[in-house]
Structure formats: C-alpha cells, structure tokens
Design a protein around this motif. Structure first.
Motif, PDB file in Angstrom:
ATOM      1  N   SER A 451       0.844  -1.186   0.000  1.00 64.84           N
ATOM      2  CA  SER A 451       0.000   0.000   0.000  1.00 64.84           C
ATOM      3  C   SER A 451       0.882   1.240   0.000  1.00 64.84           C
ATOM      4  N   ARG A 452       0.509   2.208  -0.839  1.00 72.98           N
ATOM      5  CA  ARG A 452       1.245   3.474  -0.890  1.00 72.98           C
ATOM      6  C   ARG A 452       0.227   4.610  -0.877  1.00 72.98           C
ATOM      7  N   ALA A 453       0.332   5.490   0.101  1.00 72.97           N
ATOM      8  CA  ALA A 453      -0.585   6.620   0.218  1.00 72.97           C
ATOM      9  C   ALA A 453       0.214   7.919   0.207  1.00 72.97           C
ATOM     10  N   ASP A 454      -0.142   8.817  -0.702  1.00 69.17           N
ATOM     11  CA  ASP A 454       0.490  10.134  -0.791  1.00 69.17           C
ATOM     12  C   ASP A 454      -0.586  11.194  -0.650  1.00 69.17           C
ATOM     13  N   TYR A 455      -0.488  12.010   0.402  1.00 70.29           N
ATOM     14  CA  TYR A 455      -1.502  13.017   0.675  1.00 70.29           C
ATOM     15  C   TYR A 455      -0.861  14.393   0.815  1.00 70.29           C
ATOM     16  N   TYR A 456      -1.673  15.404   0.456  1.00 68.50           N
ATOM     17  CA  TYR A 456      -1.182  16.779   0.436  1.00 68.50           C
ATOM     18  C   TYR A 456      -2.244  17.707   1.007  1.00 68.50           C
ATOM     19  N   LEU A 457      -1.784  18.776   1.619  1.00 70.87           N
ATOM     20  CA  LEU A 457      -2.630  19.887   2.033  1.00 70.87           C
ATOM     21  C   LEU A 457      -2.374  21.071   1.103  1.00 70.87           C
ATOM     22  N   ASN A 471       1.930   7.435   3.664  1.00 71.82           N
ATOM     23  CA  ASN A 471       2.264   6.140   4.251  1.00 71.82           C
ATOM     24  C   ASN A 471       2.689   5.173   3.159  1.00 71.82           C
ATOM     25  N   ALA A 472       3.639   4.290   3.490  1.00 70.75           N
ATOM     26  CA  ALA A 472       4.015   3.175   2.624  1.00 70.75           C
ATOM     27  C   ALA A 472       4.127   1.934   3.502  1.00 70.75           C
ATOM     28  N   PHE A 473       3.445   0.844   3.091  1.00 71.05           N
ATOM     29  CA  PHE A 473       3.355  -0.351   3.931  1.00 71.05           C
ATOM     30  C   PHE A 473       3.392  -1.592   3.045  1.00 71.05           C
ATOM     31  N   VAL A 474       4.230  -2.562   3.445  1.00 72.42           N
ATOM     32  CA  VAL A 474       4.342  -3.835   2.725  1.00 72.42           C
ATOM     33  C   VAL A 474       4.086  -4.960   3.721  1.00 72.42           C
ATOM     34  N   TYR A 475       3.254  -5.893   3.309  1.00 70.67           N
ATOM     35  CA  TYR A 475       2.876  -6.989   4.208  1.00 70.67           C
ATOM     36  C   TYR A 475       3.023  -8.312   3.465  1.00 70.67           C
ATOM     37  N   ARG A 476       3.649  -9.286   4.123  1.00 76.86           N
ATOM     38  CA  ARG A 476       3.785 -10.633   3.556  1.00 76.86           C
ATOM     39  C   ARG A 476       3.315 -11.653   4.582  1.00 76.86           C
ATOM     40  N   THR A 512       7.614   1.874   5.754  1.00 75.04           N
ATOM     41  CA  THR A 512       8.814   2.632   5.405  1.00 75.04           C
ATOM     42  C   THR A 512       8.588   4.140   5.433  1.00 75.04           C
ATOM     43  N   VAL A 513       7.320   4.566   5.337  1.00 78.41           N
ATOM     44  CA  VAL A 513       6.959   5.987   5.378  1.00 78.41           C
ATOM     45  C   VAL A 513       5.734   6.114   6.278  1.00 78.41           C
ATOM     46  N   PRO A 514       5.693   7.018   7.241  1.00 74.02           N
ATOM     47  CA  PRO A 514       6.645   8.119   7.512  1.00 74.02           C
ATOM     48  C   PRO A 514       7.870   7.707   8.316  1.00 74.02           C
ATOM     49  N   PRO A 564      -0.950   0.796   9.300  1.00 81.15           N
ATOM     50  CA  PRO A 564      -1.153   2.031  10.079  1.00 81.15           C
ATOM     51  C   PRO A 564      -1.593   3.227   9.237  1.00 81.15           C
ATOM     52  N   TYR A 565      -1.888   3.043   7.988  1.00 77.44           N
ATOM     53  CA  TYR A 565      -2.348   4.122   7.099  1.00 77.44           C
ATOM     54  C   TYR A 565      -3.560   4.831   7.700  1.00 77.44           C
ATOM     55  N   VAL A 566      -3.556   6.155   7.678  1.00 77.61           N
ATOM     56  CA  VAL A 566      -4.617   6.977   8.245  1.00 77.61           C
ATOM     57  C   VAL A 566      -5.640   7.307   7.158  1.00 77.61           C
ATOM     58  N   ARG A 567      -6.889   6.926   7.411  1.00 78.11           N
ATOM     59  CA  ARG A 567      -7.979   7.238   6.478  1.00 78.11           C
ATOM     60  C   ARG A 567      -8.831   8.352   7.069  1.00 78.11           C
ATOM     61  N   TYR A 568      -8.836   9.502   6.404  1.00 79.42           N
ATOM     62  CA  TYR A 568      -9.557  10.677   6.879  1.00 79.42           C
ATOM     63  C   TYR A 568     -11.058  10.462   6.759  1.00 79.42           C
ATOM     64  N   ILE A 569     -11.804  10.746   7.837  1.00 79.03           N
ATOM     65  CA  ILE A 569     -13.273  10.701   7.810  1.00 79.03           C
ATOM     66  C   ILE A 569     -13.830  12.111   7.896  1.00 79.03           C
TER      67      ILE A 569
END
Length: 797
Positions: A451-457, A471-476, A512-514, A564-569
């Motif tokens: 999963s790769r998430a890139d967010y901007y304000l 966020n960047a997350f790899v799961y095996r 790996t990110v943040p 741990p990716y944050v999903r804005y509600i």
C-alpha cells in the motif's frame, strides 16, 4: 460467571449419546446414469416391508443420499425426470449399507401419481447446515442481500457477516479461503449475482479439514458450474429503488457432456445507496459535539465467471474456474459538526466534504485435479488458486470552518493497493471397511500486499505534503498447514470423528513511510477437533439426531487491520490500522439436536483469549479527535443457544422460524483501564413461503434483534421485514418477481458507546427500504434434466 444450565444441557446430551437404545444406522445410496454420471436431485423412497413406514430423500450434487434405517427388508423406489423409475426390494444389514443404482434414460409414459416436494430451505448435514438459496433469490439483487435473508445470519452495516456476536464469519467461495478485508469481501459479494449460487454451507464449528482461522465460523458460498446435465442457460434483469437504486442484468450458459463441461456467466450491476448518520458525543464535561452526515455511494460493477471440466475417465477429472470482477466506485459525503457548551450556545461550526473515487479489479483463478477412489466420497483432490487485486482511492477533502470564520482546510491524496494471493492444497479421503473414513491433507498459502498513500494539504494554492497521512506499507504472509482426521461408528450407534490440524504462521509487515518500523510473527499451533453424533430417538418414522462438537481456532489480523495508514473521515475522526495486533484464540464447544436432518436446537460456548475488537481511542495529540482502530482487549466468554422450528416443505405452505440468544462477557483492559462488560442479545428470524397457485408464490422473511451488540457498540432494537411475489410463465421457464425489502424501515441502527474516555450516542440508516422487480428466463438447447425450483417423485401405476 458459571452457567449451570449450559453444563447440565451438555451433560444430558452426552448421556443421551452414550446410553440411548439403538434405532437406526446410516445407509448411503448413489444414483448414476448409464455413463456413471451422478444424477442430481433423484428422488428416493425407502419403505419398510414390516411396518410400511417410509423414508424420503433427494440426491445431492454428487448423486448421493443418506437415509437412517434399521436392518431389514425394504422396497426401494428411485425416480428422475427423463429416466425409467426403479422399483425393487432390497435387504439392509451391516454388510449392505453402501449401494449404487443405475437409471436408464427413456421416454416411458407414466400414468402416475406425482408427489411434489420442494427442497428444504435449511438442512443439517453432519457438522454443517446447508441453505438452498432458490427461495431467497427472488428478494435479492446480489449475494450479500441473499446472505442477509438467510435465517440466523446477521449482516452489519459495514458488510460484516456474523453467526454469533463476537467475531465475523470467514467467507469461502467454492471451498476456498478468500483472505480479504471485510470491506473488500463485501464489495465482491455485492457484485456477485444471486442466481449464480448453488448452495450456502454454514459451518459453525469447522473440522480440521478447514483452516483454523475460523473463530466466527465459516460461510461457504458454492457457485453453480457446468454440470453434466446437457446444455442450458438463463438470462436475468432487474432493478430496485430506495433513496438511490440498483440496476442489474446478466446471463448464464452451461454445457455438459460425457467427456467434459463448460460454463460462462456475465453480469452488470449499477449500485446506488445513500447513508445518513447522526452522532452526539461528549467531548468533555463542558463541551459536546453534534454531528450529522449524509453519504452517497455509487458504483458500476461487472462480473464474469467461466470454467471448464475434462473427464479423462470415470475417476479422473480436471477442472478450471475463473472469475473477474471490475468495480468503478464513487462516494461523496458531507458532515455538519457543531460544538456547543452547557448553555447550548454554538462555539464552532465546521462542514466537511469528502469525495472518493475508487476503481478496483479482482481476478480469481482456480485449477483442480480430482481422482475418485470409490463410488462414494473417497477421492484425492488437488487445488491451486491464485487471486489478484489492484485498487486505488483518489480522495479530495475540504473542511469549511464557518464559525468562528477561518480559512478552510483543503487537501487531496492517492492511495494505491495491490494484493497477490497464492494457495495450494491437497486433500485425501479414503474409505476403509466398516464405515471407517480417513481424511488428511496439506495446504500452503502465500500473500503479498503493498500500500502506498500520498496526501497533500493545499496552502496558499500550493500542495504541501501531509506527513501525518502519507504512508508506505508492505505486508507478507505465509501459512502452512497439515491435518489428519478419522471417523468411525462405535458402540450404540455412536459416530466419532476426531482429528488435529497443525499450522505454521509467518507474518511480516514493514512501514517505510513516515517512519521505518516493522513487525514479525512466527509461530506454530495445534488445533484439535472432536465430533460425536448418534440417533437418540424415533417418533413414528421420524428421528432425532444429537451432536457434540469441540474445536480450537485462531483469528489472525488481516492486512487492513495491521496497516497504520490513516484514512480521513472528518475533522473529528479517522481510521487507522494497528501493526501491534496479535492473533486471538477460541475454544468452542457446541451440542445440538436435529430432526430429520433439519436443525432443531443448539447450545454452545466460545472461550476467547486475546479478543480482537474494533475500538475507539482519543488521538494522543488531539483528544477531541477519535481514532477508529483495532486492539487486543483481553478475554471473552460467549454463551449461546439457538432453536429452530419449521413446517416441512411439500405442501401449499411451509415456514422456518427460530430464535438465538447470545450472552457476551468481556474481561480485560480498555485504554489502560480495567474492562468488565456484559450484554445479552436476542435475535428472532423467520421465512415463510405460500403457493397461492401452481405458478404463483408469496414469500415473507425477516428478523428482529433486541439488545444488539457490535464490538462495544450497544444497539437498540432493530429488524427487517421482506416480501416477494413470484409468478411463473411458459411452463415455468419465465419467472417474474416483485419484492420489497425493509418494508417498515426498521433497520435503522441506533447505538450507544461508553468505554474509556469516549461516550456517544447515534443512529445510522443505510437506504435499506427498497422495492424492485426481477425477471429470469431459463432456456435449454437440449432437454433439461434438472428442476432447480422443484423435485418430483413419480410412482407408476
């Protein structure tokens, strides 16, 4: 927290299992055609020549039927549409309890009496219940709605499917574990047309043949494939309308012969739904939050299923099945947030707007090789599966701070997710003499998820990276398993099946990110299983069977729970995974009684350690913000009982009605404080079918839930009432159905939550009140030999 009632009932059942007088043993009958192909739906009548009592049964998809009878002489009658009926006298004893009969195809004109019987909606088959989906299809637009209509199942607003209260059930398709997140699985089920379901298997306490990750039980959705019944197909279309609406259409084509078979089906579904929610939350002793949200969800879904089987010989078969599901989804939501004090003066007003665009593609490929070892269920089955999912979510969000008037908060982002899942399993079933059966096998599964998430304000017209959400997350994950189990009749008609499953779990996740963080889980566990059954009583020609089942299971966190990716509600809440989650372990024991293969009564208990639950915690830096996540909160004990009654099908009217009670007790730690929580839930369910004429059928189904529980949300009374009217035309080839779901609009979820520092009340409604219609036309390019809506037993003069 002792429960003498449960222990007394279990002790009584054990006594009945061990001490009751013997009445009957099982006899298995296999019915085939002249080319040794099983005949599905053949009608069997077995009449005792001594007292003239009769037993009836219908062969399953393997052409087999099980009846329970004592030694003696019997008249056997077998009939199947398009075949010459068999009428013979047989003797049954310990050496003749597995029999095979062959019917010859012919056009014999029968001046006959026809006894017509519909298939039961629910039957008990050993340690699982089998649901015939045919009566439920007329009130459903997709497979998830079929599951909502199954008596005894509960589907929550997020698509979680529960047999009990504590843990959602695992969803299998064609006997294969899917290993998807709850949201992804719900999306697949919404895109799967209801007419493709052959049967639904509900396994509350699975044997060692199934994965140990089944604390909440297993729901196995078996789809129709190319059967050995000639060439036939169907087309269907329909719609429903609530606040939003659905439109759907599709076709199904099957071709079966002596050397092989193939099938293809394709369906399109346009889905629309509006959801409204209200929330009142106490932020502190002096401040409160009042929140109203309206969200509209639309999607275009396409689903294609295809497959082929090759019969190299009477014993060897190679099968291939594939499914492709594509989804273009969009969700727009608006929430109004008011903060006020004790004087009810508005201190702040914020309006949140969120737009999500979420396309996805799912690919499933299955290859199986089966070698039949005997004419019963002895076989060596080898299966290889691969599934792939690719998806993304493009999000735009905006928070307008209207009072006090401040600059809006504006942002956007992109989250990409990819998943590969490989699975291989090999299962051997071998029948020894004296009705002894051995089952053993191995399984290996590997999953890779990234999963790769890139967010901007947006600040002063310039996009600035949002470090909090990027966020960047790899799961095996690699799970290997081996099992062995055996069954054998013992003394006094007692049947014992027991075994053990060994599973090795290896799970690794890395963010790996943040920041660069990782976790690793590597462990080996044993999962025993014990199953006892016997007939305990016979009333006239009807019998009661008793069962006692135990199994240890595991529930592993999924990739979406760990990420741990944050999903804005909105400005006051967000969702995030918890990479520190650990598996939970459950010991389940259940005693149940069935009446003529129909479930009647059950009582059981689940003991769970390391219970994993959806929780609400205040954000560590901003306590006014709620974090929706998962955590291991301690241990739980769930005690339940279930009772089901029915008028058997076969007449003008039949029904199924039942009730289930669940008592959940939790002990542990919540947000660093001791947790002690207890709640009992009642759930009543029913299904009714009335034949108004030979071609007109009226169905009613529904449920009522009192004192519900969803994780730690305490629910008020809710329910749902569904109606449908079906009319058949053109010799029952054309079916037109009108239906209404949630007629009284009683599926509004009203909840209360009070744990830790979070206290709130609210309600949620998901556009469930709908009216619609469905049209299906069945066609055959050759003479069809099955009747999916009806079974007939013909007795010649």
């Amino acid at each position: 927290m002792k429960t003498p009632t449960l222990l007394s009932a279990a002790s009584l059942l054990v006594f009945l299992l061990a001490c009751q007088t013997s009445f009957a043993q099982s006899v298995r009958i296999l019915v085939t055609d002249e080319e040794n192909m099983p005949l599905i739906g053949a009608n069997i009548q077995l009449t005792d020549l001594q007292d003239s009592t009769s037993l009836f049964s219908v062969t399953d998809v393997a052409g087999m039927a099980d009846l329970h009878c004592a030694d003696g002489q019997y008249r056997l009658q077998i009939s199947y549409v398009g075949y010459t009926p068999l009428d013979d006298t047989i003797g049954i004893d310990d050496n003749h309890r597995q029999m095979r009969f062959t019917l010859t195809e012919g056009s014999v004109a029968l001046n006959s009496v026809t006894v017509t019987a519909k298939r039961p909606l629910i039957t008990q088959d050993g340690d699982k219940m089998i649901v015939d989906p045919e009566p439920l299809v007329s009130i459903s637009s997709n497979t998830l709605e079929v599951l909502e209509a199954v008596p005894g199942l509960f589907v929550d607003p997020d698509g979680g499917i529960f047999l009990n209260n504590a843990t959602p059930a695992q969803i299998y398709i064609n006997g294969r574990e899917q290993r998807m997140s709850q949201q992804d699985m719900a999306g697949i089920l919404r895109g799967l047309p209801p007419g493709t379901i052959q049967r639904i298997e509900i396994i509350r306490t699975p044997s060692t043949k199934y994965d140990a990750a089944s604390s909440g039980g297993i729901i196995n959705i078996v789809l129709k494939k190319g059967m050995k019944l000639g060439r036939y197909g169907s087309v269907n279309a329909g719609m429903n309308q609530g606040i939003e609406g659905d439109r759907f259409a599709g076709f199904n084509l099957n071709n079966g012969g002596n050397k092989g078979s193939w099938y293809i089906n394709a369906n399109y579904h346009r889905h629309g739904r509006e959801e409204t929610a209200s929330l009142f939350r106490r932020l502190s002793a002096d401040y409160n939050l009042d929140q109203d949200t309206r969200a509209n969800d639309w999607s275009h879904q396409g689903n294609i299923g295809y497959g082929a089987s090759v019969y190299f010989s009477e014993k060897l078969e190679l099968a291939y099945d594939g499914r492709v599901n594509a989804n273009l989804g969009r969700n727009d939501s608006k929430s109004t947030n008011l903060i006020f004090g004790e004087t009810l003066d508005t201190l702040s007003r914020i309006e949140n707007y969120v737009e999500d665009y979420s396309p996805s593609l799912n690919l499933q490929q299955d290859l199986g090789l089966t070698w039949k070892l005997d004419t019963l269920d002895g076989a060596w089955e080898n299966k290889f599966s691969y599934s792939y999912r690719d998806g993304k979510t493009e999000q735009d969000f905006r928070a307008d701070i209207l009072f006090p008037e401040l600059d809006p908060v504006v942002g956007e982002g992109l989250n990409r997710q990819g998943r590969h899942f490989f699975q291989f399993q090999s299962d051997l079933t071998y029948n020894f003499p004296h009705q002894t059966k051995l089952e053993t096998g191995v399984k290996a599964a590997y999953q890779h998820y990234d999963s790769r998430a890139d967010y901007y304000l947006r600040e002063n017209g310039v996009l600035v990276p949002d470090d909090r959400r990027t966020n960047a997350f790899v799961y095996r994950e690699n799970i290997n398993a081996a099992y062995i189990q055996a069954s054998r009749p013992l003394v006094a008609e007692l049947l014992l099946k027991t075994g053990v499953r060994l599973e090795h779990t290896w799970m690794q996740g890395r963010q790996t990110v943040p920041t660069d963080t990782s976790f690793l889980l590597n462990r080996v566990d044993l999962f025993p299983y014990v199953y006892l059954s016997r007939p305990i009583m016979k009333i006239a020609s009807f019998r009661l069977d008793a069962y006692l089942i135990y199994r240890r299971t595991i529930d592993r966190p999924g990739y979406s729970d760990l990420n741990p990716y944050v999903r804005y509600i909105d400005e006051f809440s967000y969702e995030a995974g918890n990479p520190g989650l650990q598996p939970q372990f459950t010991h389940n024991i259940e005693a149940n009684i069935s009446f003529e293969d129909r479930p009647l009564f059950a009582i059981g208990r689940n003991y769970t350690d390391g219970i994993r639950s959806n929780v609400l915690y205040p954000d560590s830096e901003h306590p006014e913000i709620v974090v929706r996540t998962y955590d291991n909160v301690g241990k739980s004990r769930e005690t339940y009982f279930r009772a089901v009654g029915a008028i058997p099908p076969g007449g003008v009217y039949f029904f199924v009605a039942g009730a289930q009670y669940n008592l959940n007790e939790y002990e542990g730690v919540y947000q660093g404080e001791p947790l002690s929580f207890r709640r009992g839930t009642w759930r009543f369910f029913t299904f009714h079918s009335l034949n108004l004429t030979k071609t007109t059928r009226f169905n009613l189904s529904g449920f009522l839930q009192l004192n519900g529980l969803m994780n730690f949300y305490e629910l008020e009374t809710l329910g749902q009432l569904n109606l449908s009217l079906s009319q058949y035309f053109l010799a029952k080839k054309l079916q037109v159905s009108l239906f209404a779901r949630d007629v009284l609009r009683t599926r509004t979820v009203r909840f209360h939550f009070d744990q830790g520092d979070i206290s709130m009340d609210g309600d949620r409604y998901s556009d469930s009140q709908r009216v619609g219609c469905r049209i299906r036309y069945d066609f055959g390019l050759r003479k069809r030999k099955d009747r999916p809506d009806m079974m007939q037993f013909e007795v010649g003069e």
